[in-house]
Write a protein that holds these residues in place. Structure first.
Motif, PDB file in Angstrom:
ATOM      1  N   MET A 194     -11.059   0.811  -0.446  1.00 29.70           N
ATOM      2  CA  MET A 194     -10.906  -0.627  -0.293  1.00 29.70           C
ATOM      3  C   MET A 194     -11.633  -1.116   0.951  1.00 29.70           C
ATOM      4  SD  MET A 194      -9.808  -3.121  -1.931  1.00 29.70           S
ATOM      5  CE  MET A 194      -8.854  -2.405  -3.270  1.00 29.70           C
ATOM      6  N   CYS A 226      -7.134   5.987   1.923  1.00 25.20           N
ATOM      7  CA  CYS A 226      -7.084   5.107   0.750  1.00 25.20           C
ATOM      8  C   CYS A 226      -7.365   5.892  -0.520  1.00 25.20           C
ATOM      9  CB  CYS A 226      -8.104   3.983   0.911  1.00 25.20           C
ATOM     10  SG  CYS A 226      -8.283   2.971  -0.561  1.00 25.20           S
ATOM     11  N   MET A 227      -6.466   5.760  -1.528  1.00 23.79           N
ATOM     12  CA  MET A 227      -6.690   6.483  -2.783  1.00 23.79           C
ATOM     13  C   MET A 227      -7.335   5.594  -3.849  1.00 23.79           C
ATOM     14  SD  MET A 227      -2.923   7.011  -4.448  1.00 23.79           S
ATOM     15  CE  MET A 227      -1.907   5.650  -5.008  1.00 23.79           C
ATOM     16  N   GLY A 228      -7.712   4.384  -3.451  1.00 26.17           N
ATOM     17  CA  GLY A 228      -8.431   3.528  -4.384  1.00 26.17           C
ATOM     18  C   GLY A 228      -7.603   3.044  -5.548  1.00 26.17           C
ATOM     19  N   CYS A 229      -6.339   2.704  -5.303  1.00 32.74           N
ATOM     20  CA  CYS A 229      -5.493   2.227  -6.401  1.00 32.74           C
ATOM     21  C   CYS A 229      -5.706   0.744  -6.665  1.00 32.74           C
ATOM     22  CB  CYS A 229      -4.020   2.498  -6.117  1.00 32.74           C
ATOM     23  SG  CYS A 229      -3.339   1.520  -4.757  1.00 32.74           S
ATOM     24  N   GLY A 230      -6.192   0.009  -5.662  1.00 32.37           N
ATOM     25  CA  GLY A 230      -6.519  -1.392  -5.865  1.00 32.37           C
ATOM     26  C   GLY A 230      -5.342  -2.345  -5.783  1.00 32.37           C
ATOM     27  N   LEU A 231      -4.142  -1.847  -5.518  1.00 31.23           N
ATOM     28  CA  LEU A 231      -2.972  -2.730  -5.530  1.00 31.23           C
ATOM     29  C   LEU A 231      -3.038  -3.788  -4.428  1.00 31.23           C
ATOM     30  CD1 LEU A 231      -0.327  -3.457  -6.830  1.00 31.23           C
ATOM     31  CD2 LEU A 231       0.817  -1.747  -5.420  1.00 31.23           C
ATOM     32  N   CYS A 232      -3.599  -3.418  -3.264  1.00 30.64           N
ATOM     33  CA  CYS A 232      -3.676  -4.381  -2.159  1.00 30.64           C
ATOM     34  C   CYS A 232      -4.582  -5.558  -2.525  1.00 30.64           C
ATOM     35  CB  CYS A 232      -4.163  -3.694  -0.890  1.00 30.64           C
ATOM     36  SG  CYS A 232      -5.739  -2.842  -1.105  1.00 30.64           S
ATOM     37  N   ARG A 235     -10.084  -8.777  -0.492  1.00 26.96           N
ATOM     38  CA  ARG A 235     -10.317  -7.330  -0.497  1.00 26.96           C
ATOM     39  C   ARG A 235     -11.134  -6.946  -1.707  1.00 26.96           C
ATOM     40  NH1 ARG A 235      -6.009  -3.659   1.833  1.00 26.96           N
ATOM     41  NH2 ARG A 235      -5.385  -4.750   3.712  1.00 26.96           N
ATOM     42  N   CYS A 273       0.831  -1.214   0.000  1.00 25.51           N
ATOM     43  CA  CYS A 273       0.000   0.000   0.000  1.00 25.51           C
ATOM     44  C   CYS A 273       0.861   1.259   0.000  1.00 25.51           C
ATOM     45  CB  CYS A 273      -0.935  -0.012   1.206  1.00 25.51           C
ATOM     46  SG  CYS A 273      -1.872   1.524   1.368  1.00 25.51           S
ATOM     47  N   PRO A 274       0.677   2.135  -0.995  1.00 21.81           N
ATOM     48  CA  PRO A 274       1.536   3.312  -1.117  1.00 21.81           C
ATOM     49  C   PRO A 274       1.160   4.453  -0.173  1.00 21.81           C
ATOM     50  CG  PRO A 274      -0.052   3.290  -2.888  1.00 21.81           C
ATOM     51  CD  PRO A 274      -0.260   2.017  -2.115  1.00 21.81           C
ATOM     52  N   THR A 275      -0.053   4.445   0.348  1.00 20.91           N
ATOM     53  CA  THR A 275      -0.513   5.614   1.101  1.00 20.91           C
ATOM     54  C   THR A 275      -0.452   5.427   2.606  1.00 20.91           C
ATOM     55  OG1 THR A 275      -2.774   4.786   1.122  1.00 20.91           O
ATOM     56  CG2 THR A 275      -2.167   6.206  -0.719  1.00 20.91           C
ATOM     57  N   ALA A 298      -2.651   3.547   4.047  1.00 20.44           N
ATOM     58  CA  ALA A 298      -4.027   3.287   4.462  1.00 20.44           C
ATOM     59  C   ALA A 298      -4.165   1.877   5.036  1.00 20.44           C
ATOM     60  CB  ALA A 298      -4.974   3.467   3.279  1.00 20.44           C
ATOM     61  N   SER A 299      -3.462   0.922   4.441  1.00 19.78           N
ATOM     62  CA  SER A 299      -3.530  -0.462   4.916  1.00 19.78           C
ATOM     63  C   SER A 299      -2.546  -0.663   6.051  1.00 19.78           C
ATOM     64  CB  SER A 299      -3.179  -1.429   3.782  1.00 19.78           C
ATOM     65  OG  SER A 299      -4.276  -1.601   2.939  1.00 19.78           O
ATOM     66  N   VAL A 306      -8.017  -1.210   7.005  1.00 17.05           N
ATOM     67  CA  VAL A 306      -7.804  -0.133   6.045  1.00 17.05           C
ATOM     68  C   VAL A 306      -8.329   1.169   6.667  1.00 17.05           C
ATOM     69  CG1 VAL A 306      -8.424   0.798   3.780  1.00 17.05           C
ATOM     70  CG2 VAL A 306      -8.071  -1.660   4.047  1.00 17.05           C
TER      71      VAL A 306
HETATM   72  S1  SF4 Z   1      -6.477   0.640  -2.591  1.00 17.61           S
HETATM   73 FE1  SF4 Z   1      -5.307  -0.541  -1.082  1.00 17.61          FE
HETATM   74  S2  SF4 Z   1      -3.165  -0.207  -1.683  1.00 17.61           S
HETATM   75 FE2  SF4 Z   1      -4.351   1.420  -2.687  1.00 17.61          FE
HETATM   76  S3  SF4 Z   1      -4.337   3.132  -1.244  1.00 17.61           S
HETATM   77 FE3  SF4 Z   1      -6.199   1.958  -0.780  1.00 17.61          FE
HETATM   78  S4  SF4 Z   1      -5.608   0.537   0.847  1.00 17.61           S
HETATM   79 FE4  SF4 Z   1      -3.689   1.319  -0.063  1.00 17.61          FE
END
Ligand code: SF4
Ligand code: SF4
Lengths: 247, 279
Positions: A139, A115-121, A130, A94-96, A98-99, A110
């Motif tokens: 997320m 959370c910026m909603g990038c979906g990588l997690c 998730r 998670c880059p932000t 948030a996780s 989370v």
């Molecule tokens: S979508 Fe997941 S990885 Fe991306 S910012 Fe939100 S919690 Fe972090």
């Protein structure tokens, strides 16, 4: 911080009994209800009364047909939700920030405001635990009902995750898997509780109890063989009739 | 995995843009149009990537988690790369000179940015096809080859193109067996012994997981796309270098890289597919 905290002695999690679960989906409904009315963004539904309804769920119950060696096939109901992994790949990607994994009890959460909603997690989780909420754009995942388990406003018996509280067959157990003497740890030891996809190194806290071997009905005794070729008088008659023209 | 146009565009454009800028920086070329092209490609790529975010207003937080997250590292490196490259380019063009050390540093940051992008995918054990050293190698090689088509001497460009082709073929080759090598099956996913088969999915409708990670439709034309990739990304640009048609060669190459990137996503199978009896 998305760095994993040092392992906590307390590891809260679920133990799911695949032998007992009947696939009634009550935990799915209880989870959706609690987590829509309480902590965080509600779990949205799209097109709920239309032709193709869908929604966000933190717990989904699959059904599998399992055919053990030398035994008849059986149906196994399989609830799937976050396993609160000790080496949670969803957290570190998670880059932000948030996780995160809670230092005191290992619950993976989370912070929806970051959370910026990038979906990588969601990509990083091997188990599909998730889901990005289609409406809120953040997320969502199982929180182990953080807003129930320590909630002094609830009666004592309700301070467990909604899915565990509601399960009519007692197939779901909640407790501290870090304590070898807890009820859940003893259950795991007794029933040979398993990790899911251990080969991926996530070290899940949640455990699954495999279905018990089913009783086998005794093999029925073979029926009397029906005589194909008649013998004695019938045999003579049969051969005589067969010798007549036109037979 | 779902081949999201924003991610395909992002990784292809920034790869080419940063590759080109790295070459310009190292060779100390003071060509305003090429510098502009590189910066526009890289910038457009990064803008495309924000299209993938559901809450782009919080993207600023993505600069905070560089200790663990490749996505965060990429964001920081991208800013650093664009800043150092712009400085170096501006000095070269306006002052006719810039320290070679600054050029080398800018190029190194640019390439590390491409590496960080590739590691976002290569780090995921849940997608075995990506979890391989050939992923970062291919991303870097494609960026360098694309940039070389525009800025490097012809033999150098050809050498990088050939290297990228070899890595592309290798990446495809390892991808065919990657899932099996990782060893995840419906049995390990459920802990059930014997033969296991999905009997009924949890819900009859579609969902985020299936759309995002079990995107099967996009794989249908894989063989054709492989051929297109080889033709457009490698064969045609090599031919176009003979009459020195650099811009056309790079444009064709970019079209080929877009095909390759589509396949990169479309063919990637996520372990969650196992639970749905699909991959
Ligand atoms: S979508 Fe997941 S990885 Fe991306 S910012 Fe939100 S919690 Fe972090
Ligand atoms: S099950 Fe998935 S979401 Fe839950 S902790 Fe493990 S990797 Fe993260």
């Amino acid at each position: 911080m998305t760095a994993l905290p040092p392992p906590s002695p307390r590891k809260l999690g679920l133990v799911i009994d695949l032998d007992t679960c009947v696939g009634c989906q009550a935990c799915v409904v209880a989870c959706k209800g609690w987590n829509t009315e309480n902590y965080g963004a509600p779990l949205s539904d799209l097109d709920p009364y239309g032709a193709s309804p869908e929604g966000t769920f933190l717990n989904r119950v699959h059904a599998y047909e399992c055919t053990p060696k030398d035994a008849p096939a059986q149906i196994v109901h399989f609830p799937r939700s976050c396993l609160h992994c000790e080496d949670a790949p969803c957290v570190t990607v998670c880059p932000t920030g948030a996780s995160y994994k809670r230092a005191e009890d290992g619950i993976v959460l989370v912070n929806e405001d970051a959370c910026m909603g990038c979906g990588l997690c969601a990509w990083a989780c091997p188990y599909g635990a998730r889901e990005m909420d289609a409406v809120a754009g953040v997320m969502k995942k199982c929180t182990l009902c953080v807003d129930r388990i320590g909630n002094e406003n609830l009666p004592e018996e309700d301070r467990i995750p909604a899915c565990v509280r509601t399960c009519p067959t007692g197939a779901r157990h909640f407790g501290d898997l870090g304590d070898p003497d807890s009820a859940v740890s003893l259950l795991v030891a007794e029933r040979g509780g398993l990790d899911l996809m251990p080969e991926l190194g996530t070290r899940p806290v949640n455990k699954y109890l495999p279905p018990r071997p089913k009783d086998r009905a005794p093999t029925p005794p073979p029926l009397d063989t029906v005589a194909e070729t008649p013998k004695g008088f019938l045999g003579w008659l049969d051969r005589a009739l067969a010798a007549l023209p036109g037979a | 995995m779902h081949p999201a146009p924003s991610l395909i565009l992002f990784s292809s454009l920034t790869g080419l843009g940063l590759g080109l800028l790295a070459w310009l920086a190292v060779l100390g070329l003071a060509s305003p149009p090429l510098w502009a092209l590189g910066l526009v490609l890289a910038g457009a790529g990064f803008l495309a990537s924000t299209r993938h975010l559901r809450r782009p207003s919080r993207a600023i937080l993505a600069f905070t988690q560089w200790r663990t997250s490749w996505l965060s590292r990429e964001a920081i490196l991208a800013i650093l790369a664009l800043a150092t490259l712009t400085l170096h380019g501006a000095l070269l063009i306006l002052r006719d000179q810039s320290p070679a050390l600054l050029g080398a540093l800018a190029a190194a940051i640019a390439l590390t940015t491409v590496l960080a992008t590739s590691m976002i995918y290569a780090q995921l054990r849940s997608v075995p096809r990506w979890h391989h050293w050939s992923t970062p190698a291919l991303f870097l090689a494609l960026g360098l080859a694309g940039g070389a088509l525009l800025a490097a001497p012809r033999p150098v460009a050809l050498a990088f193109l050939a290297t990228a082709l070899v890595l592309q073929l290798l990446h495809w080759h390892q991808g065919r067996t990657a899932f099996a090598r990782a060893g995840s099956t419906l049995s390990t996913a459920t802990g059930l012994k014997g033969e296991v088969r999905s009997f009924a999915p949890p819900h009859t409708g579609p969902n985020y997981l299936l759309r995002e990670m079990v995107h099967v439709v996009a794989r249908r034309r894989a063989a054709q796309l492989r051929l297109l990739t080889i033709l457009l990304a490698f064969a045609l640009p090599a031919l176009l270098l003979v009459p020195d048609l650099r811009l056309l060669a790079a444009a064709t190459h970019l079209a080929g890289v877009l095909c390759s990137r589509w396949l990169f996503f479309a063919e990637a199978e996520h372990t969650v597919g196992l639970y749905y009896g699909a991959r």
